[in-house]
Design a protein around this motif. Structure first.
Motif, short mmCIF file in Angstrom:
data_model
loop_
_atom_site.label_atom_id
_atom_site.label_comp_id
_atom_site.label_asym_id
_atom_site.label_seq_id
_atom_site.Cartn_x
_atom_site.Cartn_y
_atom_site.Cartn_z
N PRO A 129 -37.48 56.98 45.44
CA PRO A 129 -37.33 55.87 46.37
C PRO A 129 -38.43 54.84 46.19
CG PRO A 129 -37.15 57.97 47.50
CD PRO A 129 -37.61 58.27 46.12
N GLY A 130 -38.01 53.60 46.20
CA GLY A 130 -38.99 52.53 46.07
C GLY A 130 -39.52 52.39 44.66
N GLY A 131 -39.09 53.27 43.78
CA GLY A 131 -39.63 53.25 42.43
C GLY A 131 -38.79 52.45 41.47
N HIS A 132 -38.57 53.04 40.35
CA HIS A 132 -37.90 52.39 39.25
C HIS A 132 -36.51 51.87 39.63
CE1 HIS A 132 -36.94 51.62 35.12
NE2 HIS A 132 -35.85 52.34 35.23
N GLU A 133 -36.18 50.71 39.20
CA GLU A 133 -34.82 50.21 39.39
C GLU A 133 -34.34 49.67 38.06
OE1 GLU A 133 -36.24 46.84 41.98
OE2 GLU A 133 -34.75 45.79 40.78
N ARG A 134 -33.03 49.65 37.89
CA ARG A 134 -32.57 49.05 36.65
C ARG A 134 -31.33 48.20 36.87
NH1 ARG A 134 -28.81 51.58 32.98
NH2 ARG A 134 -27.76 53.34 33.97
N VAL A 135 -31.21 47.23 35.98
CA VAL A 135 -30.06 46.32 36.06
C VAL A 135 -28.87 47.00 35.40
CG1 VAL A 135 -29.17 44.07 35.39
CG2 VAL A 135 -31.58 44.31 36.01
N LEU A 136 -27.76 47.05 36.13
CA LEU A 136 -26.54 47.66 35.58
C LEU A 136 -25.68 46.63 34.88
CD1 LEU A 136 -25.36 49.86 38.57
CD2 LEU A 136 -26.25 50.66 36.39
N VAL A 137 -25.52 45.49 35.51
CA VAL A 137 -24.62 44.46 35.00
C VAL A 137 -25.21 43.09 35.34
CG1 VAL A 137 -22.32 43.40 35.26
CG2 VAL A 137 -22.54 45.89 35.32
N ALA A 138 -25.10 42.15 34.41
CA ALA A 138 -25.62 40.80 34.65
C ALA A 138 -24.46 39.81 34.81
CB ALA A 138 -26.50 40.36 33.49
N ASN A 139 -24.73 38.76 35.55
CA ASN A 139 -23.83 37.59 35.64
C ASN A 139 -22.46 37.86 36.25
OD1 ASN A 139 -25.82 36.02 34.35
ND2 ASN A 139 -25.12 36.74 32.36
N ALA A 140 -22.28 38.98 36.93
CA ALA A 140 -20.99 39.21 37.58
C ALA A 140 -20.98 38.47 38.90
CB ALA A 140 -20.77 40.70 37.80
N ASP A 141 -19.82 38.02 39.34
CA ASP A 141 -19.80 37.31 40.63
C ASP A 141 -19.04 38.04 41.72
OD1 ASP A 141 -17.24 36.68 39.68
OD2 ASP A 141 -17.87 34.71 38.97
N GLN A 142 -18.42 39.17 41.38
CA GLN A 142 -17.65 39.88 42.41
C GLN A 142 -17.74 41.39 42.17
OE1 GLN A 142 -13.61 38.72 44.35
NE2 GLN A 142 -13.10 39.46 42.32
N LEU A 143 -17.96 42.13 43.25
CA LEU A 143 -17.93 43.59 43.16
C LEU A 143 -16.65 44.09 43.83
CD1 LEU A 143 -19.58 46.14 42.31
CD2 LEU A 143 -20.38 46.26 44.66
N VAL A 144 -15.81 44.75 43.06
CA VAL A 144 -14.56 45.29 43.61
C VAL A 144 -14.79 46.77 43.89
CG1 VAL A 144 -12.10 45.65 43.24
CG2 VAL A 144 -13.23 43.63 42.25
N VAL A 145 -14.82 47.11 45.17
CA VAL A 145 -15.07 48.50 45.57
C VAL A 145 -13.72 49.18 45.74
CG1 VAL A 145 -16.24 50.00 47.20
CG2 VAL A 145 -17.13 47.70 46.78
N VAL A 146 -13.43 50.11 44.84
CA VAL A 146 -12.13 50.77 44.87
C VAL A 146 -12.26 52.09 45.62
CG1 VAL A 146 -10.19 51.61 43.49
CG2 VAL A 146 -11.64 49.78 42.60
#
Ligand SMILES: Nc1nc2c(ncn2[C@@H]2O[C@H](COP(=O)(O)OP(=O)(O)OP(=O)(O)O)[C@@H](O)[C@H]2O)c(=O)[nH]1
Length: 362
Positions: A129-146
């Motif tokens: 928690p509060g530690g390392h984070e990483r970028v999963l995807v760049a430049n996307a404008d919409q998250l579709v939660v299925v």
């Protein structure tokens, strides 16, 4: 003897990178070293190799945007210049590539720059928690939660966490509720109605999935990331949206994710009419420890306005002393109180899903 300009001897090892929250832009000592670089779009990442779509040669100078948005061109395999570092390039990145752009079997191109990102979808490592984070995807404008309405049962907590990740990234959210032939969507829709999150409902009927047309309209021309638990019907949707997806990614079946369930590698698939869907086979939720309270509240302008009256360290959670949200609720006219209350409850639910991560490993 003719003096050749020094810059002709430069290569990507001369790139200087200035890292930052919004990505990195290459700085060369003398730019002409990569005057031959072409624009590309990263569609896949695997073991340090990047799939990069570049426009056809005739469109590398003009009309680049349109070609990349429509998925036109050739997918090259590339490595990154040393200076870009590990993890410095992700799916969705717009990059500059040089080297062998022939796309032949053994051709290897080289990514020498990453264009500033418009959004970064990130996750914190769940066990720190509060530690390392990483970028999963760049430049996307919409998250579709299925999420399925049944089989498997819906998980509002997971949906809440996805919403928070999207708001943190500055992305729009679309709920996609599948399997409405097995259970009614009403209850679930009511849960998200106060948040103003748009939803598409799909169901199977006579062997077809009904509702995909509306989903298709909502992803058209955009860069959408699809996330959802195994079994919710995500592959079924991706297949319907991108009929030749399996062919486009070669021997790896990115549509079913078969054989790569443990992988969290995202894969971008071009939509037939323009735009992209990015499938995230192993991503089921998001570590949220990196998310700031303000980034969540910022997605609710009406409530954000109210919280300007809170004390500086107010968490805005239910027991937070003197939270202006409670005062606003108490002062709300009778006819508006229920709607405001539902919205405040929803916001607090999201804030709670974030604060869970700050308290320790789950
Ligand atoms: N009843 C019903 N079943 C559906 C619907 N959509 C998909 N399914 C079924 O649900 C199961 C899972 O669908 P998939 O598309 O493989 O789901 P997934 O989320 O990609 O799951 P993984 O492949 O495990 O990641 C399959 O048996 C589908 O036929 C629907 O709308 N209604």
């Amino acid at each position: 003897m003719t003096d050749l300009p020094d810059h002709l001897d430069l290569d990507e090892s001369d790139v200087r990178v200035r890292p930052g929250r919004r990505g990195s832009r290459p700085r060369t000592k003398q730019r002409p070293a990569h005057s031959d670089a072409v624009d590309g779009f990263v569609t896949g990442v695997s073991r340090g190799r990047y799939d990069v779509l570049v426009p056809p040669p005739s469109r590398r100078r003009r009309d680049v945007e349109r070609a990349l948005e429509r998925g036109e061109g050739e997918t090259l395999v590339a490595v990154t210049a040393r200076e870009l570092g590990r993890g410095g390039v992700v799916v969705g990145d717009r990059v500059r590539v040089v080297g062998d752009l022939s796309g032949g079997r053994d051709a290897l191109a080289r990514i020498v720059g990453v264009v500033d990102r418009t959004s970064t979808l990130r996750r914190s490592s769940e066990d720190s928690p509060g530690g390392h984070e990483r970028v999963l995807v760049a430049n996307a404008d919409q998250l579709v939660v299925v999420t399925a309405l049944a089989d498997p049962a819906p998980r509002p907590r997971m949906v809440d966490r996805c919403l928070v990740a999207a708001y943190d990234a500055g992305m729009d959210v679309l709920l996609c509720l599948t399997k409405a032939d097995l259970a009614s969507p009403e209850e679930f829709l009511a849960l998200y109605d106060p948040l103003g999150v748009p939803a598409v409902v799909t169901r199977r009927e006579d062997g077809h999935v009904v509702g995909v047309d509306e989903l298709r309209e909502r992803v058209a021309g955009r860069v959408s990331v699809l996330v959802g638990h195994s079994g919710v019907g995500k592959s079924t949707l991706v297949n319907a949206l991108v009929p030749d997806a399996a062919r486009a990614v070669g021997h790896v079946n990115a549509v079913t994710g078969r054989g790569r369930h443990t992988s969290t590698n995202a894969v971008a698939l071009a939509l037939p009419g323009g735009g992209w869907v990015i499938d995230t086979p192993g991503v089921r939720s998001f570590g949220l420890a990196h998310v700031e309270v303000e980034d969540v509240i910022g997605a609710f302008p009406d409530l954000a306005e109210i919280t300007t009256a809170c004390l500086p360290l107010c968490t805005h959670l239910p027991a937070s002393p003197g939270c202006a949200l409670d005062a606003a609720l108490a002062a709300a006219p009778e006819g508006e109180r229920a709607a405001l209350g539902a919205r405040v409850d929803s916001l607090r639910r999201l804030l709670l899903s974030r604060s869970d991560d700050l308290e320790g490993p789950r």
